[in-house]
Design an enzyme around this catalytic site. Structure first.
Site, PDB file in Angstrom:
ATOM      1  N   GLY A 133      -1.596   8.050  -9.095  1.00 20.72           N
ATOM      2  CA  GLY A 133      -1.432   6.597  -9.136  1.00 20.72           C
ATOM      3  C   GLY A 133      -2.744   5.856  -8.940  1.00 20.72           C
ATOM      4  O   GLY A 133      -3.002   4.848  -9.609  1.00 20.72           O
ATOM      5  N   ALA A 134      -3.582   6.339  -8.034  1.00 19.43           N
ATOM      6  CA  ALA A 134      -4.850   5.650  -7.760  1.00 19.43           C
ATOM      7  C   ALA A 134      -5.748   5.685  -8.992  1.00 19.43           C
ATOM      8  O   ALA A 134      -6.391   4.687  -9.347  1.00 19.43           O
ATOM      9  CB  ALA A 134      -5.544   6.283  -6.561  1.00 19.43           C
TER      10      ALA A 134
ATOM     11  N   ALA B 145      -5.737  12.241 -11.203  1.00 17.41           N
ATOM     12  CA  ALA B 145      -4.958  11.623 -12.280  1.00 17.41           C
ATOM     13  C   ALA B 145      -3.623  11.107 -11.753  1.00 17.41           C
ATOM     14  O   ALA B 145      -2.655  11.029 -12.493  1.00 17.41           O
ATOM     15  CB  ALA B 145      -4.750  12.628 -13.410  1.00 17.41           C
TER      16      ALA B 145
ATOM     17  N   ASN C 246       0.116  -3.900  -6.259  1.00 18.92           N
ATOM     18  CA  ASN C 246      -0.395  -3.923  -4.884  1.00 18.92           C
ATOM     19  C   ASN C 246      -0.336  -5.334  -4.288  1.00 18.92           C
ATOM     20  O   ASN C 246      -0.677  -5.524  -3.129  1.00 18.92           O
ATOM     21  CB  ASN C 246      -1.829  -3.386  -4.806  1.00 18.92           C
ATOM     22  CG  ASN C 246      -2.856  -4.419  -5.203  1.00 18.92           C
ATOM     23  OD1 ASN C 246      -2.588  -5.280  -6.046  1.00 18.92           O
ATOM     24  ND2 ASN C 246      -4.034  -4.350  -4.604  1.00 18.92           N
TER      25      ASN C 246
ATOM     26  N   THR D 206       0.845  -1.186   0.000  1.00 15.25           N
ATOM     27  CA  THR D 206       0.000   0.000   0.000  1.00 15.25           C
ATOM     28  C   THR D 206       0.884   1.241   0.000  1.00 15.25           C
ATOM     29  O   THR D 206       2.104   1.151  -0.174  1.00 15.25           O
ATOM     30  CB  THR D 206      -1.019  -0.077   1.161  1.00 15.25           C
ATOM     31  OG1 THR D 206      -1.922   1.002   1.040  1.00 15.25           O
ATOM     32  CG2 THR D 206      -0.362  -0.045   2.522  1.00 15.25           C
TER      33      THR D 206
ATOM     34  N   LYS E 150       3.686   1.349  -4.026  1.00 10.83           N
ATOM     35  CA  LYS E 150       3.187   0.548  -5.153  1.00 10.83           C
ATOM     36  C   LYS E 150       4.081   0.643  -6.394  1.00 10.83           C
ATOM     37  O   LYS E 150       4.159  -0.303  -7.168  1.00 10.83           O
ATOM     38  CB  LYS E 150       1.742   0.935  -5.489  1.00 10.83           C
ATOM     39  CG  LYS E 150       0.765   0.542  -4.390  1.00 10.83           C
ATOM     40  CD  LYS E 150      -0.670   0.862  -4.753  1.00 10.83           C
ATOM     41  CE  LYS E 150      -1.582   0.609  -3.548  1.00 10.83           C
ATOM     42  NZ  LYS E 150      -3.000   0.802  -3.889  1.00 10.83           N
TER      43      LYS E 150
ATOM     44  N   THR F 284      -4.562  19.508 -11.919  1.00 10.10           N
ATOM     45  CA  THR F 284      -3.534  19.796 -12.926  1.00 10.10           C
ATOM     46  C   THR F 284      -3.952  19.095 -14.210  1.00 10.10           C
ATOM     47  O   THR F 284      -3.776  17.882 -14.352  1.00 10.10           O
ATOM     48  CB  THR F 284      -2.165  19.260 -12.463  1.00 10.10           C
ATOM     49  OG1 THR F 284      -1.942  19.686 -11.116  1.00 10.10           O
ATOM     50  CG2 THR F 284      -1.042  19.738 -13.368  1.00 10.10           C
TER      51      THR F 284
ATOM     52  N   ASP G  23      -6.317  -3.809  -7.558  1.00 15.32           N
ATOM     53  CA  ASP G  23      -7.134  -2.644  -7.170  1.00 15.32           C
ATOM     54  C   ASP G  23      -8.270  -2.384  -8.159  1.00 15.32           C
ATOM     55  O   ASP G  23      -9.409  -2.121  -7.757  1.00 15.32           O
ATOM     56  CB  ASP G  23      -6.262  -1.386  -7.086  1.00 15.32           C
ATOM     57  CG  ASP G  23      -5.393  -1.359  -5.838  1.00 15.32           C
ATOM     58  OD1 ASP G  23      -5.820  -1.902  -4.802  1.00 15.32           O
ATOM     59  OD2 ASP G  23      -4.295  -0.777  -5.899  1.00 15.32           O
TER      60      ASP G  23
HETATM   61  P1  ATR Z   1      -2.267   8.685  -5.505  1.00 22.55           P
HETATM   62  O1  ATR Z   1      -1.304   7.564  -5.724  1.00 22.55           O
HETATM   63  O2  ATR Z   1      -3.021   8.619  -4.204  1.00 22.55           O
HETATM   64  O3  ATR Z   1      -3.176   8.909  -6.669  1.00 22.55           O
HETATM   65  P2  ATR Z   1      -0.709  10.968  -6.376  1.00 22.55           P
HETATM   66  O4  ATR Z   1      -0.101  10.200  -7.491  1.00 22.55           O
HETATM   67  O5  ATR Z   1       0.149  11.888  -5.555  1.00 22.55           O
HETATM   68  O6  ATR Z   1      -1.341  10.002  -5.299  1.00 22.55           O
HETATM   69  O7  ATR Z   1      -1.963  11.752  -6.969  1.00 22.55           O
HETATM   70  C1  ATR Z   1      -2.771  12.530  -6.149  1.00 22.55           C
HETATM   71  C2  ATR Z   1      -3.986  12.990  -6.953  1.00 22.55           C
HETATM   72  O8  ATR Z   1      -4.856  13.732  -6.105  1.00 22.55           O
HETATM   73  C3  ATR Z   1      -3.617  13.942  -8.093  1.00 22.55           C
HETATM   74  O9  ATR Z   1      -4.579  13.798  -9.104  1.00 22.55           O
HETATM   75  C4  ATR Z   1      -3.736  15.301  -7.410  1.00 22.55           C
HETATM   76  O10 ATR Z   1      -3.954  16.374  -8.284  1.00 22.55           O
HETATM   77  P3  ATR Z   1      -2.672  17.103  -8.983  1.00 22.55           P
HETATM   78  O11 ATR Z   1      -2.223  16.179 -10.092  1.00 22.55           O
HETATM   79  O12 ATR Z   1      -3.220  18.386  -9.483  1.00 22.55           O
HETATM   80  O13 ATR Z   1      -1.637  17.264  -7.902  1.00 22.55           O
HETATM   81  C5  ATR Z   1      -4.972  15.060  -6.597  1.00 22.55           C
HETATM   82  N1  ATR Z   1      -5.074  15.971  -5.461  1.00 22.55           N
HETATM   83  C6  ATR Z   1      -4.270  16.024  -4.370  1.00 22.55           C
HETATM   84  N2  ATR Z   1      -4.687  16.970  -3.530  1.00 22.55           N
HETATM   85  C7  ATR Z   1      -5.800  17.540  -4.100  1.00 22.55           C
HETATM   86  C8  ATR Z   1      -6.705  18.571  -3.712  1.00 22.55           C
HETATM   87  N3  ATR Z   1      -6.560  19.234  -2.562  1.00 22.55           N
HETATM   88  N4  ATR Z   1      -7.721  18.855  -4.543  1.00 22.55           N
HETATM   89  C9  ATR Z   1      -7.880  18.187  -5.717  1.00 22.55           C
HETATM   90  N5  ATR Z   1      -7.060  17.224  -6.130  1.00 22.55           N
HETATM   91  C10 ATR Z   1      -6.038  16.894  -5.330  1.00 22.55           C
END
Ligand code: ATR
Length: 272
Positions: free
Chosen positions: A130-131, A128, A87, A62, A66, A153, A102
């Site tokens: 990893g999840a 967008a 995972n 987790t 990953k 973004t 997942d």
């Molecule tokens: P994970 O593996 O949990 O997906 P990650 O790869 O760091 O972690 O991606 C986090 C995702 O949550 C991204 O899509 C991020 O948006 P950005 O690409 O713009 O950074 C999004 N995210 C994180 N914090 C956020 C917030 N406060 N509001 C909206 N989107 C958020």
């Protein structure tokens, strides 16, 4: 002989995986142990090697490991390769086999447990990272009319949509571009909730009549996203506990070739 399994992450103390796998073991009569391993942030590979040296047979991986698990695996399943993340690790004679359960966990929870129709529907993924990457291919395989990926973004959403374009109708959007549009299924794959941050404001028009809201993360109380979704008019909703149980069952199958029945475990964890 008792087979040894574990979930590895950082943090890991609150993982429900040991309880879920203990329930699967009871149900299937499997002699296993399943523990939590807290790996140092710079010590994932060393901890995995030590676990294997001690006779460990399989790991659930987790956050935040990953991608490192993907790099560690000597062999990969197609769905792990597609997701770009692992995972589930199984110790084979020639090293770690990496899989990713997942995505199938999400689509089984949505379609089989919650009765959500994905085929022919307009589906929106928020986030967008990893999840999100891990769920795009299984969602497309369910045959939605459209799959839209929206992200704070927008360039990351565009890159993700491009990576999966040959698998189906997948588009990217900014939060602003969602204004006035509505969807049948809206899935929160951002890390805003896990980080305890307020999400970027999504338009309050996102939910079509009868729409379903799903949060990949789970908590004992309704998540911030689900509270917002209810206020914005989502008709039904669920958090990611069912996905956690379904991905665990699929991992159990990858390790042991036996598929546990998830229904009694879902009832155990979510009695309503
Ligand atoms: P994970 O593996 O949990 O997906 P990650 O790869 O760091 O972690 O991606 C986090 C995702 O949550 C991204 O899509 C991020 O948006 P950005 O690409 O713009 O950074 C999004 N995210 C994180 N914090 C956020 C917030 N406060 N509001 C909206 N989107 C958020």
């Amino acid at each position: 002989m008792t087979d040894r399994y574990a979930v590895i992450g950082n943090p890991i103390a609150h993982s429900k995986s040991p309880l879920i796998h203990a329930a699967f073991a009871r149900q299937t009569g499997a002699a296993i142990t399943y523990e939590r391993i807290l790996a140092p942030l710079d010590g994932f590979a060393a901890a995995a090697h030590q676990f294997a040296a001690d006779g460990g047979r399989g790991l659930n991986v987790t956050l935040p490991f990953k991608l490192e698990a993907f790099a560690l695996a000597a062999a990969l399943s197609d769905r792990a390769r597609t997701a770009g993340a692992v995972n589930t690790l199984r110790r084979d004679a020639d090293g770690w086999f990496g899989d990713n359960t997942d995505g199938v966990g999400l689509t089984r929870d949505l379609q089989d447990n919650l009765g959500v129709v994905l085929g022919g529907r307009d589906v929106l993924v928020l986030g967008a990272g990893g999840a999100a990457r891990g769920i795009v291919a299984p969602l497309l395989a369910a045959g939605p009319r459209t799959l839209t990926i929206a992200n704070r973004t927008v360039a990351r959403a565009a890159a993700l949509a491009m990576d999966f374009a040959r698998r189906g109708e997948v588009r990217a959007a900014s939060a602003g571009a969602l204004e006035g549009r509505s969807f049948d299924v809206v899935i929160d794959a951002t890390s805003a909730g896990i980080r305890g941050e307020a999400s970027v404001p999504w338009p309050a028009t996102l939910f079509a009549p009868g729409a379903f809201a799903y949060d990949l993360s789970y908590a004992d109380a309704p998540t911030a996203f689900l509270r917002w979704a209810r206020a914005a008019g989502a008709a039904r909703m669920a958090d990611g506990l069912g996905m956690l149980i379904e991905q665990a069952a699929e991992s159990f199958f990858v390790w042991r070739g036996v598929r546990p029945d998830t229904r009694p475990v879902l009832t155990l964890f979510r009695p309503d």
